[in-house]
Write a protein that holds these residues in place. Sequence first.
Motif, short mmCIF file in Angstrom:
data_model
loop_
_atom_site.label_atom_id
_atom_site.label_comp_id
_atom_site.label_asym_id
_atom_site.label_seq_id
_atom_site.Cartn_x
_atom_site.Cartn_y
_atom_site.Cartn_z
N PHE A 49 0.84 -1.19 0.00
CA PHE A 49 0.00 0.00 0.00
C PHE A 49 0.89 1.25 0.00
O PHE A 49 1.81 1.36 0.81
CB PHE A 49 -0.88 0.05 1.25
N ALA A 50 0.57 2.20 -0.88
CA ALA A 50 1.20 3.51 -0.88
C ALA A 50 0.09 4.54 -0.68
O ALA A 50 -0.83 4.63 -1.49
CB ALA A 50 1.94 3.77 -2.17
N MET A 51 0.18 5.32 0.42
CA MET A 51 -0.94 6.16 0.83
C MET A 51 -0.44 7.56 1.18
O MET A 51 -0.04 7.82 2.31
CB MET A 51 -1.65 5.52 2.03
N PRO A 52 -0.45 8.50 0.22
CA PRO A 52 -0.03 9.87 0.50
C PRO A 52 -1.19 10.77 0.92
O PRO A 52 -2.36 10.46 0.69
CB PRO A 52 0.54 10.32 -0.84
N GLY A 53 -0.83 11.91 1.51
CA GLY A 53 -1.82 12.92 1.85
C GLY A 53 -1.12 14.16 2.37
O GLY A 53 0.02 14.10 2.82
N CYS A 54 -1.81 15.31 2.32
CA CYS A 54 -1.21 16.53 2.84
C CYS A 54 -2.30 17.52 3.21
O CYS A 54 -3.46 17.41 2.78
CB CYS A 54 -0.25 17.16 1.84
N ASP A 55 -1.92 18.50 4.03
CA ASP A 55 -2.73 19.69 4.26
C ASP A 55 -1.84 20.90 4.01
O ASP A 55 -0.82 20.79 3.33
CB ASP A 55 -3.35 19.67 5.66
N ALA A 56 -2.18 22.05 4.55
CA ALA A 56 -1.40 23.25 4.26
C ALA A 56 -0.02 23.24 4.90
O ALA A 56 0.88 23.96 4.44
CB ALA A 56 -2.18 24.48 4.73
N ALA A 88 6.21 23.61 4.04
CA ALA A 88 6.87 24.87 3.71
C ALA A 88 8.31 24.67 3.25
O ALA A 88 8.76 25.30 2.28
CB ALA A 88 6.84 25.81 4.91
N SER A 89 9.04 23.80 3.93
CA SER A 89 10.46 23.61 3.60
C SER A 89 10.72 22.37 2.75
O SER A 89 11.79 22.24 2.14
CB SER A 89 11.29 23.51 4.88
N GLY A 90 9.77 21.45 2.74
CA GLY A 90 9.98 20.18 2.07
C GLY A 90 10.81 19.20 2.87
O GLY A 90 11.08 18.09 2.41
N ALA A 91 11.20 19.57 4.09
CA ALA A 91 12.08 18.72 4.89
C ALA A 91 11.31 17.56 5.51
O ALA A 91 10.17 17.70 5.95
CB ALA A 91 12.72 19.55 6.01
N ARG A 92 11.96 16.41 5.54
CA ARG A 92 11.40 15.26 6.25
C ARG A 92 11.59 15.51 7.74
O ARG A 92 12.70 15.75 8.21
CB ARG A 92 12.10 13.98 5.83
#
Length: 307
Positions: A49-56, A88-92
């Motif tokens: 399973f690959a399950m992405p998601g995001c908010d602001a 904002a930074s793209g940092a993990r």
Amino acid sequence: MNILLDAAQTAARLPWAPLVDEIEALLTDPTVQVPPRTVLPMAAGAFLFAMPGCDARTAMTKLITFTPANVGTATPTIQGDVAVFDVASGARTLILDGPTVTGRRTAAVSALGARWLAPNLAGPMLIVGAGVQGQAHVEVFAAALGVKQFRIASRRRASAEALAAHARRLGLRAEVVDDADAALADCPLVATCTPASAVVLRGQPRDDAFIAAVGAFTPQMVELAPELCRAIAAQGRIVVDSRDAGHEAGDLLQAGLDVDAMPALADIVAGQPKARDARGPVLFKSCGWAGWDLAAARLAAKSRPTG
């Protein structure tokens, strides 16, 4: 800063009551984006399973395997990780233990469903299946909803006894039952938490029952008898965890029901007032959704370990 968290560290970032609240908050956040998950069938009935998601502010991807051949062995059925990023930074920023996130967010979603839908939260609660999800459901319904009494049913008596003992160590009352269907007469709260390889519940629920069915998340999997699903659809109502359940809810699809026409949890949360005055039993069918993992990632990103 250590960003790679093990199971215990991940759990410490996801306390039960705040996790339920975070999931509820996510359902009213207009910035949330969750594409359909990718499910790759593998050999011997396993899945990737690959399950992405995001908010602001937060992005995440859960990458896990589900291997049913591992049931009953020392190797977990679910393995993998959740990678969390700052938008904002793209940092993990964090790597969370995937099975822990899955176990806790699934149970927390059931508790949120019960908060909005259960006609009777007094208990006792019947738990069918005494594995990771069975334990998680005992813990979250006790911690977030105040349930104090549990009945445990499992095909492995030793597993049921172990879960009952765990519940007692938490200060709860718990006993093992041999017949899950017979226990329905005493239990207004029910959760089926099995590997979903066969029907485990077919009896008549109480009129004030709330059943959370979490085991089946493919069209081929099943925990509830088709006649039980059809009876609840006729006498009460069925709510799904997300719109993705339309092609994943094996219990409902095998019962020949129109899953796409059923309300999702987000529809319930968006409406007012709360829906506890609805008549008849309620079936809450949960198949999993990356939004639940995003909610866990959001909470983990801002939580400090409690122990």
